[in-house]
Design a protein around this motif. Structure first.
Motif, PDB file in Angstrom:
ATOM      1  N   GLU A  28      14.210  -1.924   9.493  1.00  0.00           N
ATOM      2  CA  GLU A  28      13.348  -3.454   9.962  1.00  0.00           C
ATOM      3  C   GLU A  28      14.149  -4.665   9.827  1.00  0.00           C
ATOM      4  N   ARG A  29      14.740  -4.775   8.828  1.00  0.00           N
ATOM      5  CA  ARG A  29      15.548  -5.796   8.710  1.00  0.00           C
ATOM      6  C   ARG A  29      16.764  -5.907   9.466  1.00  0.00           C
ATOM      7  N   ALA A  30      17.305  -4.703   9.743  1.00  0.00           N
ATOM      8  CA  ALA A  30      18.455  -4.665  10.406  1.00  0.00           C
ATOM      9  C   ALA A  30      18.293  -4.714  12.231  1.00  0.00           C
ATOM     10  N   GLY A  31      16.905  -4.957  12.413  1.00  0.00           N
ATOM     11  CA  GLY A  31      16.575  -5.212  13.747  1.00  0.00           C
ATOM     12  C   GLY A  31      15.860  -3.954  14.505  1.00  0.00           C
ATOM     13  N   ALA A  32      15.422  -2.784  13.829  1.00  0.00           N
ATOM     14  CA  ALA A  32      15.020  -1.791  14.578  1.00  0.00           C
ATOM     15  C   ALA A  32      13.487  -2.228  15.179  1.00  0.00           C
ATOM     16  N   GLU A  33      13.334  -1.455  16.315  1.00  0.00           N
ATOM     17  CA  GLU A  33      11.648  -1.785  16.864  1.00  0.00           C
ATOM     18  C   GLU A  33      10.587  -1.563  16.047  1.00  0.00           C
ATOM     19  N   ARG A  34      10.010  -2.796  16.056  1.00  0.00           N
ATOM     20  CA  ARG A  34       8.764  -2.787  15.047  1.00  0.00           C
ATOM     21  C   ARG A  34       7.740  -1.788  15.346  1.00  0.00           C
ATOM     22  N   ARG A  35       7.469  -1.505  16.468  1.00  0.00           N
ATOM     23  CA  ARG A  35       6.436  -0.426  16.685  1.00  0.00           C
ATOM     24  C   ARG A  35       6.871   0.999  16.097  1.00  0.00           C
ATOM     25  N   ARG A  36       8.181   1.195  16.332  1.00  0.00           N
ATOM     26  CA  ARG A  36       8.606   2.515  15.805  1.00  0.00           C
ATOM     27  C   ARG A  36       8.429   2.619  14.130  1.00  0.00           C
ATOM     28  N   VAL A  37       8.929   1.421  13.681  1.00  0.00           N
ATOM     29  CA  VAL A  37       8.883   1.476  12.169  1.00  0.00           C
ATOM     30  C   VAL A  37       7.408   1.429  11.882  1.00  0.00           C
ATOM     31  N   ARG A  38       6.606   0.776  12.263  1.00  0.00           N
ATOM     32  CA  ARG A  38       5.142   0.874  12.058  1.00  0.00           C
ATOM     33  C   ARG A  38       4.564   2.039  11.951  1.00  0.00           C
ATOM     34  N   GLU A  39       4.679   2.823  13.217  1.00  0.00           N
ATOM     35  CA  GLU A  39       4.259   4.241  13.117  1.00  0.00           C
ATOM     36  C   GLU A  39       4.646   5.057  12.036  1.00  0.00           C
ATOM     37  N   TRP A  40       5.934   5.123  11.895  1.00  0.00           N
ATOM     38  CA  TRP A  40       6.671   5.881  10.911  1.00  0.00           C
ATOM     39  C   TRP A  40       5.998   5.343   9.421  1.00  0.00           C
ATOM     40  N   ARG A  41       6.061   4.090   9.217  1.00  0.00           N
ATOM     41  CA  ARG A  41       5.625   3.535   7.829  1.00  0.00           C
ATOM     42  C   ARG A  41       3.976   3.757   7.698  1.00  0.00           C
ATOM     43  N   GLU A  42       3.061   3.777   8.660  1.00  0.00           N
ATOM     44  CA  GLU A  42       1.801   4.332   8.451  1.00  0.00           C
ATOM     45  C   GLU A  42       1.649   5.698   7.970  1.00  0.00           C
ATOM     46  N   TRP A  43       2.514   6.351   8.876  1.00  0.00           N
ATOM     47  CA  TRP A  43       2.503   7.891   8.392  1.00  0.00           C
ATOM     48  C   TRP A  43       2.830   8.202   6.781  1.00  0.00           C
ATOM     49  N   ALA A  44       3.978   7.619   6.541  1.00  0.00           N
ATOM     50  CA  ALA A  44       4.607   7.782   5.264  1.00  0.00           C
ATOM     51  C   ALA A  44       3.756   7.106   4.405  1.00  0.00           C
ATOM     52  N   GLU A  45       2.958   6.126   4.583  1.00  0.00           N
ATOM     53  CA  GLU A  45       2.161   5.435   3.522  1.00  0.00           C
ATOM     54  C   GLU A  45       0.941   6.493   3.384  1.00  0.00           C
ATOM     55  N   GLY A  46       0.549   6.888   4.358  1.00  0.00           N
ATOM     56  CA  GLY A  46      -0.880   7.961   4.292  1.00  0.00           C
ATOM     57  C   GLY A  46      -0.540   8.933   3.615  1.00  0.00           C
ATOM     58  N   GLU A  47       0.729   9.687   3.689  1.00  0.00           N
ATOM     59  CA  GLU A  47       0.919  10.744   3.030  1.00  0.00           C
ATOM     60  C   GLU A  47       1.212  10.428   1.747  1.00  0.00           C
ATOM     61  N   LEU A  48       1.741   9.229   1.266  1.00  0.00           N
ATOM     62  CA  LEU A  48       2.009   9.127  -0.184  1.00  0.00           C
ATOM     63  C   LEU A  48       0.806   8.812  -0.958  1.00  0.00           C
ATOM     64  N   SER A  49      -0.005   8.017  -0.182  1.00  0.00           N
ATOM     65  CA  SER A  49      -1.423   7.656  -0.646  1.00  0.00           C
ATOM     66  C   SER A  49      -2.222   9.137  -0.985  1.00  0.00           C
ATOM     67  N   PHE A  50      -2.214   9.956  -0.200  1.00  0.00           N
ATOM     68  CA  PHE A  50      -2.683  11.277  -0.290  1.00  0.00           C
ATOM     69  C   PHE A  50      -2.194  11.945  -1.404  1.00  0.00           C
ATOM     70  N   GLU A  51      -0.978  11.932  -1.624  1.00  0.00           N
ATOM     71  CA  GLU A  51      -0.443  12.734  -2.567  1.00  0.00           C
ATOM     72  C   GLU A  51      -0.674  12.257  -4.020  1.00  0.00           C
ATOM     73  N   ARG A  52      -0.826  10.725  -4.089  1.00  0.00           N
ATOM     74  CA  ARG A  52      -1.301   9.965  -5.515  1.00  0.00           C
ATOM     75  C   ARG A  52      -2.734  10.777  -5.650  1.00  0.00           C
ATOM     76  N   GLU A  53      -3.408  10.631  -4.470  1.00  0.00           N
ATOM     77  CA  GLU A  53      -5.063  10.811  -4.969  1.00  0.00           C
ATOM     78  C   GLU A  53      -5.000  12.329  -5.652  1.00  0.00           C
ATOM     79  N   ARG A  54      -4.293  13.241  -4.979  1.00  0.00           N
ATOM     80  CA  ARG A  54      -4.202  14.548  -5.518  1.00  0.00           C
ATOM     81  C   ARG A  54      -3.819  14.677  -6.713  1.00  0.00           C
ATOM     82  N   GLN A  55      -2.743  13.811  -7.190  1.00  0.00           N
ATOM     83  CA  GLN A  55      -2.315  13.997  -8.689  1.00  0.00           C
ATOM     84  C   GLN A  55      -3.317  13.315  -9.483  1.00  0.00           C
ATOM     85  N   VAL A  56      -4.093  12.458  -9.096  1.00  0.00           N
ATOM     86  CA  VAL A  56      -4.999  11.828  -9.933  1.00  0.00           C
ATOM     87  C   VAL A  56      -5.962  12.976  -9.966  1.00  0.00           C
ATOM     88  N   ALA A  57      -6.556  13.557  -8.902  1.00  0.00           N
ATOM     89  CA  ALA A  57      -7.313  14.667  -9.196  1.00  0.00           C
ATOM     90  C   ALA A  57      -7.134  15.870  -9.909  1.00  0.00           C
TER      91      ALA A  57
END
Length: 363
Positions: free
Chosen positions: A331-360
């Motif tokens: 993103e800092r290097a000028g990548a297309e914001r829409r693509r970065v956002r799509e990948w980030r939302e997916w990664a953050e969702g997976e990371l959040s799910f993984e943390r919840e599973r660890q807590v459980a």
């Protein structure tokens, strides 16, 4: 040479005809035509043949067809020659000793005209074939695209003629490679290399066959051996060997070959070759190796494209935090914001799910 062949063939025919009981008028017409044709006087030869008739279905008729065929061949009228000679051979009236030669001559003419299936029918089984017939059959099967039938005949020819021309060995290399018989192709290429040890092309082709066989270690050893002998390859030739692996669906072997050539300094390293190696590792599902290369390229160039590649490779390995960090750099290097956002939302969702599973799991 062709005219000499025709003259010799017609002389043979004359001796056969003389021994047969044929109509004197036909015999004299054939003799006059042969004499005129041997002198290149085709008009007189044609006039002699047209000035006589023979009984339908007779041996004389077949001999006239035959002579007209050779005359048309000498004049360069191959289609007419084929018509006459075909009729003569098919008549069943020619002497058996004469017939074998006629079939070979008719096969030669069909080969010139590209009528390969007819050549095969005329020559029949190759079990007792002489060298010339083997040559014609190989060419015919090759013309038909039937390499599996041509190769054994070519091998027989080369085994019987150890000094056979390079074209025979080249055919055996190409034919076996076409059938993906890379080990056999490599063996014949080595025979070519023995003949031309100082020919860089022969070494490069051997390396290419080894590469196709999935033996990138042998291919690299071949290139090194040639280099040690003082032979040099252009960068384009070596790059093409890597492209050959990719085109053959062998990205892992291509990456290993390129890696070896860069390490051996057979090829100079540059950003384009590093990127190609990264892509080959990626295609081979060696994501850790690919990520390492793209990360280095991204750090050196600051390219948004390379940082996006790193991010995707990390996320494909479920390395969510490393992927998010790479997305931030992209993103800092000028990548297309829409693509970065799509990948980030997916990664953050997976990371959040993984943390919840660890807590459980902890509870």
């Amino acid at each position: 040479m062709l005219r000499l062949l025709l003259v010799l063939t017609l002389s043979l025919a004359a001796s056969v005809q003389a021994a047969q009981a044929i109509d004197p008028a036909v015999f004299m017409a054939l003799e006059r035509a042969q004499t005129a044709q041997s002198k290149g006087d085709y008009a007189t030869a044609r006039k002699a043949l047209e000035g006589v008739t023979a009984k339908a279905g007779s041996g004389e008729e077949a001999l006239l067809w035959r002579s007209r065929g050779y005359l048309a061949w000498a004049e360069g009228n191959n289609r007419q020659a084929l018509e006459w000679l075909d009729k003569a051979v098919a008549s069943g009236k020619l002497d058996e000793e004469l017939l074998a030669g006629e079939r070979r001559n008719l096969a030669r003419l069909n080969l010139v005209e590209g009528r390969y299936a007819k050549v095969v029918r005329l020559l029949g089984s190759a079990n007792q074939a002489n060298e010339e017939v083997l040559q014609m059959l190989v060419q015919a099967y090759q013309g038909l695209g039937q390499h599996a039938k041509a190769l054994p005949l070519a091998e027989r020819y080369v085994q019987a003629n150890p000094k056979a021309g390079d074209t025979w060995l080249q055919f055996l290399v190409a034919g076996n490679a076409e059938l993906k018989r890379y080990q056999a192709a490599e063996g014949w290429q080595k025979k070519l290399l023995q003949r031309h040890p100082d020919q860089a092309k022969a070494w490069r082709q051997l390396a290419g066959l080894q590469q196709l066989a999935g033996a990138e270690d042998r291919a690299l050893a071949t290139l090194r051996a040639a280099h040690t002998k003082g032979l040099r390859f252009s960068e384009a030739e070596l790059d093409n060997l890597v492209a050959l692996a990719s085109a053959a669906g062998q990205p892992w072997q291509g990456a290993k070959l390129l890696e070896g050539m860069l390490a051996s300094r057979l090829l100079p390293s540059n950003a384009a070759r590093q990127e190609r190696m990264g892509m080959l590792w990626w295609q081979a599902r060696e994501r850790t190796e690919a990520s390492k290369i793209y990360r280095q390229l991204a750090t050196q160039t600051g390219s948004a494209k390379f940082w996006m590649n790193v991010a995707q490779l990390e996320l494909e390995q479920a390395r969510w935090q490393a992927g998010l960090e790479a997305l931030k750099q992209a993103e800092r290097a000028g990548a297309e914001r829409r693509r970065v956002r799509e990948w980030r939302e997916w990664a953050e969702g997976e990371l959040s799910f993984e943390r919840e599973r660890q807590v459980a799991s902890a509870h």
